[in-house]
Design a protein around this motif. Structure first.
Motif, mmCIF file in Angstrom:
data_model
loop_
_atom_site.group_PDB
_atom_site.id
_atom_site.type_symbol
_atom_site.label_atom_id
_atom_site.label_comp_id
_atom_site.label_asym_id
_atom_site.label_seq_id
_atom_site.Cartn_x
_atom_site.Cartn_y
_atom_site.Cartn_z
ATOM 1 N N UNK A 51 0.837 -1.209 0.000
ATOM 2 C CA UNK A 51 0.000 0.000 0.000
ATOM 3 C C UNK A 51 0.864 1.248 0.000
ATOM 4 N N UNK A 52 1.843 1.295 0.907
ATOM 5 C CA UNK A 52 2.674 2.501 1.027
ATOM 6 C C UNK A 52 3.495 2.747 -0.241
ATOM 7 N N UNK A 53 4.048 1.677 -0.783
ATOM 8 C CA UNK A 53 5.008 1.837 -1.872
ATOM 9 C C UNK A 53 4.322 1.979 -3.224
ATOM 10 N N UNK A 54 3.379 1.102 -3.488
ATOM 11 C CA UNK A 54 2.851 1.011 -4.838
ATOM 12 C C UNK A 54 1.484 1.688 -4.979
ATOM 13 N N UNK A 55 0.577 1.454 -4.036
ATOM 14 C CA UNK A 55 -0.766 2.021 -4.171
ATOM 15 C C UNK A 55 -0.759 3.522 -3.925
ATOM 16 N N UNK A 56 -0.175 3.910 -2.779
ATOM 17 C CA UNK A 56 -0.209 5.323 -2.397
ATOM 18 C C UNK A 56 1.032 6.068 -2.882
ATOM 19 N N UNK A 57 2.104 5.322 -3.151
ATOM 20 C CA UNK A 57 3.364 5.896 -3.637
ATOM 21 C C UNK A 57 3.931 6.960 -2.699
ATOM 22 N N UNK A 58 3.854 6.702 -1.401
ATOM 23 C CA UNK A 58 4.423 7.691 -0.481
ATOM 24 C C UNK A 58 5.655 7.148 0.253
ATOM 25 N N UNK A 59 6.024 5.892 0.003
ATOM 26 C CA UNK A 59 7.253 5.367 0.616
ATOM 27 C C UNK A 59 8.293 5.204 -0.478
ATOM 28 N N UNK A 60 9.529 5.657 -0.190
ATOM 29 C CA UNK A 60 10.580 5.701 -1.210
ATOM 30 C C UNK A 60 11.835 4.962 -0.739
ATOM 31 N N UNK A 61 12.589 4.406 -1.670
ATOM 32 C CA UNK A 61 13.825 3.705 -1.272
ATOM 33 C C UNK A 61 14.913 4.704 -0.879
ATOM 34 N N UNK A 62 15.787 4.286 0.011
ATOM 35 C CA UNK A 62 16.880 5.158 0.460
ATOM 36 C C UNK A 62 18.028 5.063 -0.551
ATOM 37 N N UNK A 63 18.444 6.208 -1.061
ATOM 38 C CA UNK A 63 19.566 6.289 -2.006
ATOM 39 C C UNK A 63 19.424 5.303 -3.162
ATOM 40 N N UNK A 90 16.122 16.167 0.649
ATOM 41 C CA UNK A 90 15.273 14.972 0.742
ATOM 42 C C UNK A 90 15.364 14.155 -0.545
ATOM 43 N N UNK A 91 15.437 14.871 -1.678
ATOM 44 C CA UNK A 91 15.509 14.170 -2.953
ATOM 45 C C UNK A 91 16.816 13.400 -3.069
ATOM 46 N N UNK A 92 17.910 13.958 -2.555
ATOM 47 C CA UNK A 92 19.186 13.230 -2.565
ATOM 48 C C UNK A 92 19.069 11.929 -1.773
ATOM 49 N N UNK A 93 18.318 11.998 -0.665
ATOM 50 C CA UNK A 93 18.184 10.816 0.185
ATOM 51 C C UNK A 93 17.239 9.768 -0.411
ATOM 52 N N UNK A 94 16.068 10.229 -0.873
ATOM 53 C CA UNK A 94 15.007 9.257 -1.130
ATOM 54 C C UNK A 94 14.587 9.095 -2.585
ATOM 55 N N UNK A 95 15.068 9.943 -3.494
ATOM 56 C CA UNK A 95 14.590 9.776 -4.873
ATOM 57 C C UNK A 95 15.695 10.000 -5.890
ATOM 58 N N UNK A 96 16.919 9.719 -5.512
ATOM 59 C CA UNK A 96 18.059 9.839 -6.418
ATOM 60 C C UNK A 96 18.098 11.216 -7.065
#
Lengths: 317, 503
Positions: free
Chosen positions: B332-344, B398-404
């Motif tokens: 749910x967090x990652x794919x449905x809602x897209x609010x969880x992101x991978x680190x680096x 934040x983008x450096x940390x969580x969204x490349x």
């Protein structure tokens, strides 16, 4: 958590111990069997031997002499010895039975390596005289030794005529070609391995060759053209015979090698060669260490300490 | 389609209070042995900060993860020749000082000290050398809460792209801020440690994707330590083997969440199964930097899609694993809602631990003794939340940390999170106009139902909702190779056969 883990380990150990105990229980049974067999053999064997001796009293018959004659060539004695043809690698065997005691000779034929190791006076003298080439143990049986001695005796008493042996004349050899053969830059025509694989000799560079076989710089195998050619065409020592049986050297190759080896035969390896080896290995080690220090220089450079020091320096602490 | 199951995780950073309970729970179970004193399979870092080991994110130094070379994915550390050349002398390792020298105190001295004029003290004793340590210079959370520190916070490598002005603002006394980043092994889909090991000691477990390190195969080359960009494998100096987080697989196999999840005070951690398409791993890991997050999302498959279910079954994934994936909070967090992101994501190892980025406190300044809140807040919620372009920690960080480095993705996540807040405020406080609410749904790309679901799983989840541990049926699985009863006695961390070591 802890105790559970421990007890699990203990259980494992207990299991292993139980296994070991079982093994130990089985072991004595096998031991009993072996010792029984062993002691029976001890009792029976001497009995058989005594009976055999009584039935066939030792006698130097015509059969022994001809067998000895055959053994003299088949066991490869001719590689190093002549009878009345002069010294080769080893001494001329004419008159050997008059020169030595029979007991000594028979033991010498049976186990020369042991006698040399024990420091037998005559054996050591011979070893020194013949350029430190040891008489090899040919693995002869008692009866074979007896036959050989019977043959030698009949020769010395004039009963048998010695085989004619004449000096071998090799074609003219070329030392440079010989060196190429020795070092393997030219292959032997029958495909034998390069001498350098097992032997070293002075004059082929500081690192020399292999040291599985003896150093040939002052080798007793190269005392004369005849001795060298006779030995190398049918080598008697275990390793050499195994290596050269299927891939013999041609006469020209023998001549070339002899030319090289006799020329290389100097008193001993020059001391400069030893220094060269030391310099070479030491130098290489230093270069490698220096290279490693430069190439991997950042290996132990930390991250945190320099970072903290930089930060402090920036603020003038 | 090559479907595989992965036990994955979400850490909701908004809820992390930085109490380190997770670290302690892990330490007490797994790393209280000789040689592991310095290891923290779970650690909590303060961001901005340099972390543990110091500046682990600096891959110029540590050479972790993968890079794209001539359009092809290759290990940043070295190729085969490099591995051979460096095998006895790995140059890309953190030193002990970069972790820290572990210590204890000489407590006995407090009792046996001879009578004197002063109170006896307990001096620090190194757990490595056994000698007295005069000064303790660093520890695993040395920069804990040091948000504006001129040494640690300032050297956070993620600040590199910020302008001088932005960096200065971050260390300004009344603007400085920080948040916590708890870290465990990411159990990556494309693990750098596995790729770097010359002995083949590391492997990704087929049934649940947990990355493990065989204590029997490990030959102490320590390439995994360099190869892992997150520095989450550690070398045990006593056994001469490397070790890493095992996601408490003995607990998972018995239906419990890992210890750090279970003990989490803020209940920030979620665990559940993801089904992903292994055929897409290479494509996802070699996408352009800006597309990495989206490519990884695309790799994760819908557990309700009949085609996916059929492909999963064809791959031997048991039914209970698929049902578990359908209930997964991570999905749910990652794919449905897209609010969880991978680190680096730029390390290209496809980490399977995802973070919901934290909301930051509003901007305020003290002026002439009056505390002034910045009024130009986000739409509809001023002054309770600041506008994204005025976020206290810049979006770029934040983008450096969580969204490349892709700021668009981060902004999208934040807009949705803000909309959830506006949605809840309209429900609870009822001071948001309908027009503002509608506008918020549009900007957050969400709807009332989804906003409610996000709120429920964020603020009110039950234990069963947070941890959907799949049924691993281990008894059945082990029967194929060992006697279950004998195996029962042998489980636990350690060696079945004692290895011969020098120490």
């Amino acid at each position: 958590m802890r105790t559970i883990k421990r007890s699990a380990v203990n259980n494992g150990q207990a299991l292993e111990k139980a296994h070991l105990r079982e093994h130990k229980k089985r072991a004595p049974a096998a031991g009993v069997k072996t010792s029984l067999l062993f002691w029976t053999m001890w009792l029976i064997l001497p009995g058989i031997m005594i009976l055999a001796l009584a039935a066939f009293p030792s006698r130097a018959g015509a059969q022994d002499i001809s067998e000895g004659e055959q053994l003299f060539t088949s066991k490869g004695c001719t590689a190093c010895h002549t009878i009345g043809g002069g010294d080769l690698v080893g001494p001329d065997l004419a008159g050997v039975t008059t020169r030595t005691e029979k007991d000594w000779l028979s033991r010498w034929l049976k186990e020369p390596d042991k006698m040399l190791a024990e420091g037998d006076a005559t054996a050591t003298e011979l070893f020194e005289k013949y350029n430190k080439v040891p008489m090899p143990n040919l693995g002869l049986t008692d009866s074979e030794v007896a036959s050989l001695i019977a043959y030698f005796e009949s020769l010395d008493s004039g009963g048998t005529t010695a085989p004619t042996s004449s000096a071998v004349t090799l074609p003219a050899g070329d030392a440079d070609r010989g060196k190429a053969f020795f070092m393997g830059t030219t292959r032997f025509s029958k495909g034998g391995p390069a001498c350098m694989a097992c032997h070293s000799v002075a004059g082929i560079g500081a690192l020399g060759g292999g040291n599985l076989g003896p150093d040939l710089t002052t080798s007793g195998y190269i005392v004369s053209e005849t001795a060298f050619a006779t030995f190398i065409s049918a080598p008697i020592t275990q390793t050499m015979s195994a290596v050269w049986k299927g891939t013999p050297l041609t006469e020209q190759e023998q001549a070339d090698l002899y030319a090289f080896l006799s020329k290389a035969s100097v008193a001993q390896r020059e001391p400069s060669a030893l220094t060269q080896i030391a310099m070479l290995s030491g130098g290489t080690a230093i270069v490698l260490i220096a290279f490693a220090q430069i190439w991997w220089r950042k290996r132990l450079a930390g991250v945190r300490r320099p970072m903290v020091e930089r930060a402090h320096a920036k603020r003038g602490h | 389609m090559n479907i595989r199951a992965q036990v994955s995780m979400v850490f909701h950073l908004d809820k992390c209070i930085g109490c380190h309970t997770c670290s302690i729970a892990c330490k007490n179970i797994w790393t209280d042995r000789k040689g592991t004193e310095y290891m923290w399979w779970n650690n909590v870092e303060t961001k901005p900060g340099t972390g543990y080991p110091t500046r682990w994110e600096d891959q110029k130094k540590y050479k972790g993860g993968f890079e794209k070379k001539n359009g092809k994915l290759s290990l940043k550390l070295q190729g085969r020749t490099g591995a051979l050349g460096n095998i006895f002398y790995n140059p890309n390792l953190p030193s002990m000082d970069d972790y820290y020298e572990p210590w204890t105190y000489d407590y006995g001295h407090l009792f046996d000290a001879p009578e004197g004029d002063d109170q006896p003290t307990a001096r620090a004793i190194s757990l490595v050398t056994g000698k007295v340590m005069d000064t303790i210079e660093s520890g695993p959370n040395w920069d804990d809460d040091l948000g504006g520190s001129p040494v640690y916070a300032e050297n956070d490598i993620n600040l590199d792209e910020l302008s001088e002005e932005e960096r200065e603002q971050l260390s300004e006394v009344e603007r400085m801020t920080f948040f916590y980043l708890p870290r465990i092994c990411n159990h990556c889909a494309n693990p750098g440690c596995v790729a770097a090991c010359p002995a083949g000691a590391l492997y990704k477990r087929g049934e649940d994707g947990i990355v493990l390190l065989s204590q029997e195969k490990c030959r102490a080359w320590r390439m995994c330590i360099s190869g892992c960009p997150y520095k989450k494998t550690y070398f045990n100096w006593s056994t001469g083997k490397s070790e890493k987080c095992i996601l408490c697989y003995p607990r998972i196999e018995s239906g419990q969440p890992p210890a750090c999840f279970h003990s989490c005070v803020g209940r920030i951690r979620y665990l559940g199964v993801l089904l992903y398409d292994a055929d897409q791993i290479e494509k996802a890991a070699s996408a352009e930097d800006a597309d990495l997050v989206e490519a990884q999302r695309a790799m994760i498959q819908d557990p309700f899609d009949p085609a996916v279910i059929a492909a999963a079954k064809a791959n031997g994934i048991p039914d209970n694993m698929i049902t578990s994936a359908q209930k997964s909070p991570v999905y749910k967090f990652v794919k449905e809602w897209k609010i969880a992101l991978p680190l680096h994501a730029e390390f290209r190892t496809l980490p399977m631990l995802f973070y919901v980025p934290p909301m930051m406190p509003v901007l305020a300044k003290s002026k002439d003794g009056i505390y002034e809140v910045d009024q130009s807040g986000s739409d509809g919620l001023a002054p309770l939340l600041s506008a994204l372009d005025k976020a206290r920690v810049p979006i770029k960080f934040m983008a450096r940390l969580f969204s490349a480095g892709n700021t668009a993705i981060i902004e999208e996540v934040y807009r949705k999170l803000i909309t959830v807040r506006i949605h809840r405020r309209s429900a609870e406080v009822k001071d948001v106009s309908q027009a503002e609410l509608e506008k918020a749904y549009v900007s957050g790309k969400t709807n009332p139902e989804e906003a409610d679901a996000i709120f429920r799983l964020t603020a009110l989840p039950t234990y069963e909702e947070r941890f959907v541990v799949p049924d691993m049926s281990r008894e059945l699985a082990v029967e194929a190779t060992v006697l279950p009863l004998a195996n029962k006695q042998e489980t636990g961390f350690g060696f079945r056969k004692k290895p011969e070591r020098r120490f």
